[in-house]
Design an enzyme around this catalytic site. Structure first.
Site, PDB file in Angstrom:
ATOM      1  N   ASP A 140     -14.989   2.298  10.443  1.00 54.34           N
ATOM      2  CA  ASP A 140     -15.294   2.140   9.015  1.00 54.34           C
ATOM      3  C   ASP A 140     -15.561   0.667   8.690  1.00 54.34           C
ATOM      4  O   ASP A 140     -15.100   0.155   7.671  1.00 54.34           O
ATOM      5  CB  ASP A 140     -14.154   2.680   8.163  1.00 54.34           C
ATOM      6  CG  ASP A 140     -14.612   3.083   6.759  1.00 54.34           C
ATOM      7  OD1 ASP A 140     -15.832   3.268   6.562  1.00 54.34           O
ATOM      8  OD2 ASP A 140     -13.758   3.213   5.871  1.00 54.34           O
TER       9      ASP A 140
ATOM     10  N   ASN B  99     -14.610  -3.602   3.536  1.00 49.60           N
ATOM     11  CA  ASN B  99     -13.458  -3.693   4.439  1.00 49.60           C
ATOM     12  C   ASN B  99     -13.397  -5.031   5.169  1.00 49.60           C
ATOM     13  O   ASN B  99     -12.716  -5.148   6.190  1.00 49.60           O
ATOM     14  CB  ASN B  99     -13.486  -2.556   5.472  1.00 49.60           C
ATOM     15  CG  ASN B  99     -12.889  -1.270   4.919  1.00 49.60           C
ATOM     16  OD1 ASN B  99     -12.184  -1.278   3.922  1.00 49.60           O
ATOM     17  ND2 ASN B  99     -13.193  -0.154   5.565  1.00 49.60           N
TER      18      ASN B  99
ATOM     19  N   GLU C 227      -0.219  -8.819   4.355  1.00 51.74           N
ATOM     20  CA  GLU C 227      -0.396 -10.185   3.893  1.00 51.74           C
ATOM     21  C   GLU C 227      -1.370 -10.221   2.718  1.00 51.74           C
ATOM     22  O   GLU C 227      -2.289  -9.400   2.623  1.00 51.74           O
ATOM     23  CB  GLU C 227      -0.919 -11.077   5.013  1.00 51.74           C
ATOM     24  CG  GLU C 227      -2.322 -10.720   5.499  1.00 51.74           C
ATOM     25  CD  GLU C 227      -2.862 -11.713   6.517  1.00 51.74           C
ATOM     26  OE1 GLU C 227      -2.612 -12.919   6.366  1.00 51.74           O
ATOM     27  OE2 GLU C 227      -3.532 -11.266   7.461  1.00 51.74           O
TER      28      GLU C 227
ATOM     29  N   LYS D   7       0.863  -1.181   0.000  1.00 53.78           N
ATOM     30  CA  LYS D   7       0.000   0.000   0.000  1.00 53.78           C
ATOM     31  C   LYS D   7       0.900   1.232   0.000  1.00 53.78           C
ATOM     32  O   LYS D   7       1.756   1.394   0.885  1.00 53.78           O
ATOM     33  CB  LYS D   7      -0.897  -0.015   1.241  1.00 53.78           C
ATOM     34  CG  LYS D   7      -1.856   1.148   1.342  1.00 53.78           C
ATOM     35  CD  LYS D   7      -2.655   1.113   2.657  1.00 53.78           C
ATOM     36  CE  LYS D   7      -3.716   0.044   2.645  1.00 53.78           C
ATOM     37  NZ  LYS D   7      -4.676   0.242   3.780  1.00 53.78           N
TER      38      LYS D   7
ATOM     39  N   ASP E  75      -8.197  -2.228   6.891  1.00 57.43           N
ATOM     40  CA  ASP E  75      -8.246  -0.771   6.802  1.00 57.43           C
ATOM     41  C   ASP E  75      -8.493  -0.072   8.146  1.00 57.43           C
ATOM     42  O   ASP E  75      -9.627   0.107   8.571  1.00 57.43           O
ATOM     43  CB  ASP E  75      -9.322  -0.343   5.796  1.00 57.43           C
ATOM     44  CG  ASP E  75      -9.159   1.113   5.390  1.00 57.43           C
ATOM     45  OD1 ASP E  75      -8.295   1.805   5.956  1.00 57.43           O
ATOM     46  OD2 ASP E  75      -9.904   1.567   4.496  1.00 57.43           O
TER      47      ASP E  75
ATOM     48  N   LYS F 278     -17.503  -2.070   7.156  1.00 60.89           N
ATOM     49  CA  LYS F 278     -18.434  -2.131   6.027  1.00 60.89           C
ATOM     50  C   LYS F 278     -18.023  -3.323   5.179  1.00 60.89           C
ATOM     51  O   LYS F 278     -16.903  -3.839   5.305  1.00 60.89           O
ATOM     52  CB  LYS F 278     -18.379  -0.839   5.210  1.00 60.89           C
ATOM     53  CG  LYS F 278     -16.982  -0.511   4.680  1.00 60.89           C
ATOM     54  CD  LYS F 278     -16.938   0.846   3.983  1.00 60.89           C
ATOM     55  CE  LYS F 278     -15.518   1.146   3.496  1.00 60.89           C
ATOM     56  NZ  LYS F 278     -15.436   2.467   2.837  1.00 60.89           N
ATOM     57  N   PRO F 279     -18.896  -3.804   4.293  1.00 60.35           N
ATOM     58  CA  PRO F 279     -18.570  -5.005   3.511  1.00 60.35           C
ATOM     59  C   PRO F 279     -17.290  -4.919   2.697  1.00 60.35           C
ATOM     60  O   PRO F 279     -16.581  -5.914   2.558  1.00 60.35           O
ATOM     61  CB  PRO F 279     -19.798  -5.173   2.620  1.00 60.35           C
ATOM     62  CG  PRO F 279     -20.916  -4.633   3.450  1.00 60.35           C
ATOM     63  CD  PRO F 279     -20.316  -3.429   4.142  1.00 60.35           C
TER      64      PRO F 279
END
Length: 322
Positions: free
Chosen positions: A149, A154, A103, A55, A166, A151-152
């Site tokens: 945060d 993540n 990973e 990232k 995240d 949510k699907p």
């Protein structure tokens, strides 16, 4: 597409192609995704002799100290944490250019799974998923962090194992500006701004179970925005399908304080799908407007555990308040 200005001409800055090095020792195999401030790459690690996810900041955002700190902070957290339902970080580098090595996860995000499945997820699997999310958030809370945060998109699932991704907007409980998180997944207190507690993540678990169970979010989704107050990633928002007539997308993401969560209660999950009564009640309790009216993470885990056929298991307890 990322762009910069050279005089009056826009110059495109595409992601790195396969075969190049995104960081020393990490060869790009493929570009995975681009957000408002990040690029994610599938890479080959020479040192580990395996695939990893790297990232990095987008090329046009590398000169922003706030975003550099944000990326490094998340990497340090994920390096220090060890939990079966949280993604692991192997390495975090701060300079000359910051990057985080994660990973490689097999499986798929819940958001992809929801749109791919011809039928909705079985009720017992929704409860099982909720237990995994409770486990991950309990671990974060015990270390003084709220995720904020959930949510699907993540959550990655593979062979009945869910992992939360995240931590880029994670923060300690306490005061927060309006809109930290993603527009249609915000708890009312996140949308409003003010003191945030573990109850905000209980809302996130509830919204995620609601969407997985029904295929819909409780409120009109339109576009999915990450806003984030003082930690905004600067995502280009584009158009805002689903925003009420007369409102611009700027107002829809909090420019004038408008969020559907602040005006209406979430429709009962039972109005969109016939679920076992106990599961429906658990999801609806997570989406109570008042933080104090929601269950704790431990209470929610205990309820979900009781709905599963294998019998009672030990469930996490809430960390004691300081």
């Amino acid at each position: 597409m990322t762009e910069t200005k050279t005089g009056t001409r826009a110059v495109q800055l595409p992601p790195l192609p396969p075969g190049t090095a995104v960081a020393p020792g990490y060869e790009v195999l493929a570009h995975l995704s681009r957000t408002g401030w990040l690029d994610l790459y599938d890479t080959w690690s020479e040192e580990r002799m395996c695939r990893c996810v790297v990232k990095v900041l987008r090329p046009d955002r590398r000169d922003e100290p706030r975003l550099r700190r944000r990326l490094v902070r998340e990497g340090r957290w994920l390096e220090a944490f060890a939990h079966p339902h949280l993604v692991r970080a192997y390495e975090t580098v701060e300079s000359p250019e910051p990057f985080v090595v994660l990973e490689t996860l097999t499986g798929e995000t819940l958001s992809h799974l929801v749109h791919r499945l011809r039928h909705r997820m079985a009720a017992r699997d929704v409860a099982f998923l909720g237990l995994h999310l409770c486990s991950a958030t309990h671990y974060l809370h015990s270390r003084g962090l709220l995720h904020l945060d959930i949510k699907p998109s993540n959550v990655v699932v593979d062979r009945r194992l869910a992992k939360v991704l995240d931590l880029s907007v994670a923060r300690a409980p306490g005061p927060a500006p309006p809109g930290v998180g993603t527009f249609c997944y915000l708890a009312p207190e996140q949308a409003r701004g003010g003191t945030l507690s573990c109850a905000a993540d209980v809302w996130g678990i509830g919204v995620t179970m609601y969407e997985v169970a029904t295929g819909e979010v409780p409120f009109d989704e339109g576009e999915t925005y990450e806003v984030g107050g003082d930690v905004s990633d600067g995502t280009s928002l584009g158009s805002a399908a689903g925003v009420p007539a007369g409102r611009s997308w700027q107002s829809a993401v909090g420019g004038d304080g408008w969020y559907p969560q602040l005006e209406d209660r979430a429709p009962p999950v039972g109005s969109r799908r016939n679920l076992p009564r106990g599961l429906a009640e658990a999801i609806d309790r997570c989406l109570e407007p008042g933080p104090g009216d929601r269950p704790t993470v431990g209470e929610l885990a205990q309820t979900l555990d009781g709905l599963l056929p294998y019998g009672r298991r030990d469930v996490p307890q809430e960390p004691e308040a300081d």
